[in-house]
Scaffold this motif. Structure first.
Motif, PDB file in Angstrom:
ATOM      1  N   TYR A 119       0.854  -1.186   0.000  1.00 62.24           N
ATOM      2  CA  TYR A 119       0.000   0.000   0.000  1.00 62.24           C
ATOM      3  C   TYR A 119       0.894   1.242   0.000  1.00 62.24           C
ATOM      4  CZ  TYR A 119      -3.761  -3.221   1.042  1.00 62.24           C
ATOM      5  OH  TYR A 119      -4.662  -4.242   0.973  1.00 62.24           O
ATOM      6  N   PRO A 120       1.342   1.685  -1.158  1.00 63.35           N
ATOM      7  CA  PRO A 120       2.196   2.883  -1.227  1.00 63.35           C
ATOM      8  C   PRO A 120       1.475   4.100  -0.630  1.00 63.35           C
ATOM      9  CG  PRO A 120       2.094   1.782  -3.361  1.00 63.35           C
ATOM     10  CD  PRO A 120       1.081   1.122  -2.485  1.00 63.35           C
ATOM     11  N   GLY A 121       2.210   4.893   0.106  1.00 60.98           N
ATOM     12  CA  GLY A 121       1.649   6.120   0.664  1.00 60.98           C
ATOM     13  C   GLY A 121       0.883   5.958   1.949  1.00 60.98           C
ATOM     14  N   ARG A 122       0.899   4.753   2.548  1.00 60.41           N
ATOM     15  CA  ARG A 122       0.157   4.549   3.796  1.00 60.41           C
ATOM     16  C   ARG A 122       1.081   4.564   5.009  1.00 60.41           C
ATOM     17  NH1 ARG A 122      -5.051   4.080   4.558  1.00 60.41           N
ATOM     18  NH2 ARG A 122      -4.557   3.273   6.588  1.00 60.41           N
ATOM     19  N   ASP A 123       2.293   5.130   4.909  1.00 60.62           N
ATOM     20  CA  ASP A 123       3.148   5.112   6.094  1.00 60.62           C
ATOM     21  C   ASP A 123       3.309   6.456   6.714  1.00 60.62           C
ATOM     22  OD1 ASP A 123       5.737   4.233   3.827  1.00 60.62           O
ATOM     23  OD2 ASP A 123       4.914   6.227   4.054  1.00 60.62           O
TER      24      ASP A 123
END
Length: 123
Positions: A119-123
């Protein structure tokens, strides 16, 4: 005309109720919104639709880890056999709001020195 109105009303009811029933289990609503780091060994892997589920033994505690749908795992670079029983894995993701559940949704998976971003961008 009456049949068209009935059909339209039925379709509207379907659209209104779909998000609450069809997708209640999925998404992120059951997670805390923060990340944890979990390392352990996969003891069971079920990688199918609607998403994959791993059971990971982390220091004697079994965690249920939701991973991506097959297409998401593939897009992240995971291959068949990467997430299999006996594989040591490090997972960063969001845990369940209830800590007693020992359940999390994976955002990033590490196998050896390789990183797989689900899930890119979920950190």
């Amino acid at each position: 005309m009456k049949q068209t109105l009935i059909a339209a009303a039925a379709f509207l009811v379907f659209l209104v109720t779909l998000p609450g029933t069809g997708f209640g289990h999925h998404g992120w609503s059951w997670t805390t919104g923060g990340n944890i780091d979990l390392t352990g060994v996969i003891v069971k892997a079920s990688l199918g639709m609607p998403h994959g589920v791993l059971q990971v033994d982390a220091e004697g505690e079994i965690w249920e880890v939701e991973v991506g749908q097959p297409w998401r795992n593939e897009r992240a670079g995971l291959k068949d056999g990467d997430l299999a029983e006996g594989v040591e894995v490090r997972i960063i993701g969001e845990p369940a709001a209830d800590p007693a559940e020992r359940r999390m949704k994976a955002e990033r998976i590490y196998l050896g020195g390789r990183e797989f971003i689900l899930y890119p961008g979920r950190d």
